[in-house]
Design an enzyme around this catalytic site. Structure first.
Site, PDB file in Angstrom:
ATOM      1  N   GLU A 239       0.888  -1.179   0.000  1.00 15.67           N
ATOM      2  CA  GLU A 239       0.000   0.000   0.000  1.00 15.67           C
ATOM      3  C   GLU A 239       0.910   1.207   0.000  1.00 15.67           C
ATOM      4  OE1 GLU A 239      -3.113  -0.049  -0.299  1.00 15.67           O
ATOM      5  OE2 GLU A 239      -3.774  -2.008   0.425  1.00 15.67           O
TER       6      GLU A 239
ATOM      7  N   CYS B 261      -2.864   8.626   2.763  1.00 15.98           N
ATOM      8  CA  CYS B 261      -2.438   8.193   1.428  1.00 15.98           C
ATOM      9  C   CYS B 261      -3.560   8.461   0.434  1.00 15.98           C
ATOM     10  CB  CYS B 261      -1.976   6.749   1.423  1.00 15.98           C
ATOM     11  SG  CYS B 261      -3.146   5.636   2.110  1.00 15.98           S
TER      12      CYS B 261
HETATM   13  C1  UN1 Z   1      -3.854   5.532   4.689  1.00 15.66           C
HETATM   14  O1  UN1 Z   1      -3.766   6.755   4.579  1.00 15.66           O
HETATM   15  O2  UN1 Z   1      -2.809   4.815   4.760  1.00 15.66           O
HETATM   16  O3  UN1 Z   1      -9.630   5.904   3.172  1.00 15.66           O
HETATM   17  C2  UN1 Z   1      -5.111   4.800   4.859  1.00 15.66           C
HETATM   18  C3  UN1 Z   1      -9.057   6.505   4.070  1.00 15.66           C
HETATM   19  C4  UN1 Z   1      -8.804   5.736   5.347  1.00 15.66           C
HETATM   20  C5  UN1 Z   1      -7.536   4.948   5.275  1.00 15.66           C
HETATM   21  C6  UN1 Z   1      -6.343   5.668   4.746  1.00 15.66           C
HETATM   22  N1  UN1 Z   1      -9.910   4.845   5.573  1.00 15.66           N
HETATM   23  O4  UN1 Z   1      -8.689   7.660   3.977  1.00 15.66           O
END
Ligand code: UN1
Length: 509
Positions: free
Chosen positions: A263, A297
């Protein structure tokens, strides 16, 4: 706007100790590295990192525990996850305190992170009574073909500071239900919440009579993570972080034929079409771009706006950005907390300097805040930048609240701009035109793992699979059938006739 005065480091330390005390955590004090709060930018406690021998023992213990855990019926495994979910509910407030102290998230987002953990536990409990394999029509009489899913082994979880607890839980709740055991190497920036999660899982294991060794925590630096990457006993390495990190992890795990679930970075965009409901779009955009101080992210980093509405929308966004309350994340009026570190602020400033040199115009934000009150901390105004084209800096992920605004004339052009970056995590379109929405969601539309309509790029629910394409790494975690990455499948051919018949009509003997 700036909220009330920041808490002092002593106050933060006391608050962390109180939460850790309630959670029953003993902090392994030492001089290897420090727990720190981005709220003041100061160190809270000195901590001891795992030694090489401890890391070795953790993997060995998790491997031994796997040998019994894999044959424990899946619904019994689910009981451990259910108990973890109960403990998370009970300790939601203390856990959220630790998330705010270490990651700097505002209260509502920190509580949201713990809610996400509770939700994935619920999901994994249900999963523990499913883990479906298929029965497949056989070409031979008196035969049955079946697919069986078996536990995979030890899962090494490497997680990042920005979702210090939720990403662990997506992996761990699902892995445990699937019959795997877990060794976790969290971000060095978030050791306290990691200790808390590990402690709650240990309590859950004790309460339901599961082996404690189904989960091992290893605090430490990169070297600890590298051990998991290179250890052949670690069947799956699930790593969340930068694309740079993934480029190292992926090939190293593949070289030993291990599995990896990556990820990595996102460079998420939203297209805003002329028919968009602008009230809804402004709210969705500001949360996705400035929320979590731009450190998800899934944060919205590029806005691709139809030329006819570009001026109206940017004026409204500029007004909203100027009003964003920045400051103490514990203050309930604050919407934007600190960046994680001075290094993150430098990266933000350097991207801003580069984009301006490439013709970008700052429309709002971009100044440092609270530098006198907290010289070690990194508070910054989320920034809107108008750009004419996607220069190299726009195509990079800068982990900070910078939103680049581009314009388009045709949907085709918008989708081409949208997909013309190396990353492929999350995406969205704001439109009331169904045809446009469907084109965006089609095979020729967004190339991301997440594609949304009339909602921003961030804040995915756990029920869907989470992950992205291209430089984002291709992994899928959390809901839907992401669980399959945590198991191995076996194809079974069962002959219940008294004849031996060979496939493909082969004759022999
Ligand atoms: C991340 O930033 O690693 O969809 C995960 C989202 C959250 C998860 C983000 N449920 O922004």
């Amino acid at each position: 706007m700036t909220g009330t005065a920041l808490p002092t480091t002593d106050e933060l330390r006391a608050r962390a100790l109180s939460a850790l005390g309630t959670l029953g955590v003993t902090v392994p004090e030492g001089g290897d590295f420090s727990a720190r709060s981005p709220i003041t930018g100061d160190d809270l406690f000195g901590l001891r990192a795992a030694t090489a021998a401890e890391a070795e023992a953790a993997v060995a213990e998790a491997r031994t525990a796997f040998l019994t855990w894999r044959t424990t019926p899946a619904p019994r495994r689910g009981e451990l996850v259910r108990r973890l979910g109960e403990l998370l509910r009970e300790h939601k407030s203390d856990l959220a305190d630790l998330v705010t102290i270490e990651a700097g998230k505002i209260r509502s987002e920190a509580l949201g992170e713990v809610q996400e953990m509770i939700d994935i536990c619920d999901f994994a409990v249900g999963l523990s009574r499913q883990l479906y394999g298929r029965t497949i029509a056989s070409e031979r009489p008196g035969h049955r073909l079946a697919e069986t899913w078996h536990p995979l082994g030890v899962v090494g979880v490497i997680s990042a500071f920005n979702f210090p607890a939720a990403v662990w839980s997506w992996n761990t709740a699902v892995a445990l239900a699937c019959g795997d055991t877990v060794v976790w190497k969290p971000s060095e920036r978030t050791p306290l919440i990691s200790l808390a999660c590990d402690r709650l899982l240990a309590r859950a294991a004790e309460d339901v009579g599961a082996p404690r060794e189904v989960h091992r925590l290893l605090l430490g630096d990169r070297a600890v993570g590298e051990r998991l990457v290179d250890d052949p006993r670690v069947a799956l390495v699930s790593a969340t972080g930068s694309t740079r990190m993934g480029r190292e992890v992926g090939p190293r795990v593949a070289a030993r034929f291990g599995r990896s679930l990556l990820e990595l970075g996102g460079n998420n965009a939203a297209i805003v079409a002329p028919s968009a409901d602008l009230d809804l779009a402004v709210q969705g955009i500001v949360f996705a771009a400035a929320g979590t101080a731009g450190q998800r992210c899934t944060t919205l980093r590029r806005l691709i706006v139809h030329r006819d509405i570009a001026e109206t929308l940017t004026e409204r966004l500029t007004a909203a950005y100027r009003k964003l309350p920045i400051g103490d994340p514990f203050d309930e009026n604050t919407l934007v907390g600190p960046l994680i570190s001075a290094v993150a602020l430098e990266a933000m400033n350097s991207a801003l300097a580069r984009v301006q040199a490439q013709g970008g115009k700052v429309l709002a934000g971009g100044n440092r805040r609270l530098s006198e009150a907290a010289p070690q901390a990194a508070y910054a105004e989320p920034v809107l930048v108008r750009v004419d084209e996607q220069t190299d800096v726009v195509k990079e992920e800068t982990f900070a609240p910078i939103l680049y605004v581009l314009t388009y004339d045709t949907l085709e052009e918008a989708i081409a701009l949208h997909n013309d970056v190396p990353q492929g995590l999350s995406s969205s379109i704001f439109t009331r035109d169904q045809q446009e929405a469907e084109i965006f969601l089609s095979a020729a539309g967004s190339d991301c793992g997440i594609a949304n309509v009339n909602i921003g790029t961030s804040g995915a629910e756990i029920g869907g699979a989470f992950g992205g394409e291209k430089d984002t790494g291709g992994g899928r975690e959390s809901g839907s059938d992401a669980w399959k990455a945590y198991m191995r499948s076996a194809t079974n051919t069962i002959n219940y006739s008294s004849e031996l018949s060979l496939a493909q009509n082969v004759s022999f003997l």
